[in-house]
Design an enzyme around this catalytic site. Structure first.
Site, short mmCIF file in Angstrom:
data_model
loop_
_atom_site.label_atom_id
_atom_site.label_comp_id
_atom_site.label_asym_id
_atom_site.label_seq_id
_atom_site.Cartn_x
_atom_site.Cartn_y
_atom_site.Cartn_z
N LYS A 1 0.95 -1.12 -0.09
CA LYS A 1 0.03 0.23 -0.03
C LYS A 1 0.81 1.30 -0.20
CE LYS A 1 -3.87 -2.63 2.20
NZ LYS A 1 -4.77 -2.80 3.44
N GLN B 1 -5.17 -1.55 9.44
CA GLN B 1 -4.70 -2.80 8.67
C GLN B 1 -5.36 -3.92 9.79
OE1 GLN B 1 -3.74 -3.27 5.70
NE2 GLN B 1 -3.90 -5.68 5.78
N ASP C 1 -11.01 2.71 3.39
CA ASP C 1 -11.38 1.31 3.31
C ASP C 1 -13.04 0.90 3.11
OD1 ASP C 1 -9.48 -0.84 3.40
OD2 ASP C 1 -9.06 -0.38 5.55
N1 GUN Z 1 -6.70 -6.95 5.76
C1 GUN Z 1 -6.88 -7.74 4.74
N2 GUN Z 1 -7.57 -7.01 3.76
C2 GUN Z 1 -7.78 -5.64 4.07
C3 GUN Z 1 -8.12 -4.45 3.81
O1 GUN Z 1 -8.58 -4.37 2.51
N3 GUN Z 1 -8.15 -3.33 4.40
C4 GUN Z 1 -7.58 -3.40 5.68
N4 GUN Z 1 -7.82 -2.52 6.36
N5 GUN Z 1 -7.17 -4.60 6.20
C5 GUN Z 1 -7.04 -5.82 5.53
#
Ligand code: GUN
Length: 279
Positions: free
Chosen positions: A49, A93, A116
């Protein structure tokens, strides 16, 4: 043999459009990324990211907090970032350590910075057709379909999996695109009977190679959200690609299908977040 839906190419297209817009409109955007603990998979995702932010020209603020961080400390950090006008997106996350209530953390993120799309307000807005952030993986699947020339309107869409992050928002998005939508899950009776009706079959059940040719109608478009590593360290999806590809009209591979779209749509949401906060 099915056409391969190339998520790598389409995600690069989406990211390049974001990059172009950031440059053209001289957008100064900051995404705060919080990771609690050091789950190795999360560390890889968070790293990717941050790399995508660098590529597009979005600043990323990184908070790597120890596993023992208390819920209160995490909530205080989120609140601090909510009230910081220089921060446009907040991403915590998941999964979080067990002593932290994920729902509470998600609900503390300002809906204006919820890149998100996990906040109940974002989910509620999606369900009643109002603007708001959309969860990145399902939003990415819509882009894969549209940019591959798959018509959605009027089609039978079957989604296997009902998670808050993929299955449920996927169903709402496909409804918004005027598909006829069925959501299946682990308690669905005669799953094959249902999946065989699908013109567009979207699979997010978390079971390696679960969907074989006898679950799929000839000519269906098959989207595989799963990602697993087998005993030889090779990646595979929820769909048995080798046996389904010959009867599908189009299919996403694993890797290189849905996966790369999630980050591309996150970048897109960050650009949108800037727009919302400047409005
Ligand atoms: N953990 C696995 N996929 C994601 C996601 O798309 N966003 C977040 N914040 N955590 C994750």
């Amino acid at each position: 043999m099915a056409k391969i839906i190339d998520g790598k190419r389409i995600s690069a297209e989406v990211k390049d459009e974001c990059k172009e817009r950031v440059k053209r409109e001289k957008l100064d955007i900051t995404l705060a990324v919080i990771q609690v603990g050091n789950d190795p998979a999360s560390t890889v995702y968070v790293g990717n990211k941050k790399k995508a932010c660098d590529y597009i020209g979005i600043h990323s603020l990184s908070y790597e907090l120890p596993e023992e961080t208390s819920e209160k400390e995490l909530l205080e950090l989120v609140e601090k970032l909510n009230s910081n006008d220089d921060v446009h997106g907040i991403l915590v996350q998941l999964p979080l350590p067990e002593h932290i209530d994920e729902d509470k953390v998600i609900q503390t993120i300002s809906p204006k910075k919820d890149v998100d799309g996990f906040h109940p307000q974002s989910v509620g807005a999606l369900s009643i057709g109002q603007p708001g952030f959309v969860s990145c993986t399902p939003a990415g699947i819509i882009q894969l379909l549209k940019r591959s020339g798959v018509e959605i309107e009027g089609k039978e869409c079957v989604i296997v999996g009902r998670s808050n992050i993929v299955g449920k928002p996927m169903a709402l998005l496909m409804l918004r695109e005027n598909a006829t939508v069925t959501v299946c899950h682990s308690r669905t009776k005669d799953l094959k009977e249902v999946t065989k009706r699908a013109d567009i079959l979207i699979v997010a059940i978390g079971k390696p190679k679960f969907i074989t040719a006898d679950y799929v109608k000839e000519g269906a478009v098959v989207i595989d959200v799963g990602i697993h590593r087998n005993e030889n360290n090779k990646l595979c999806g929820d769909v048995d690609f080798d046996c389904v590809a010959p009867i599908a009209s189009a299919i996403t591979p694993v890797p290189g299908g849905v996966g790369p779209m999630t980050i591309a749509m996150l970048m897109n949401n960050c650009v949108e977040a800037k727009g919302i906060q400047e409005a």
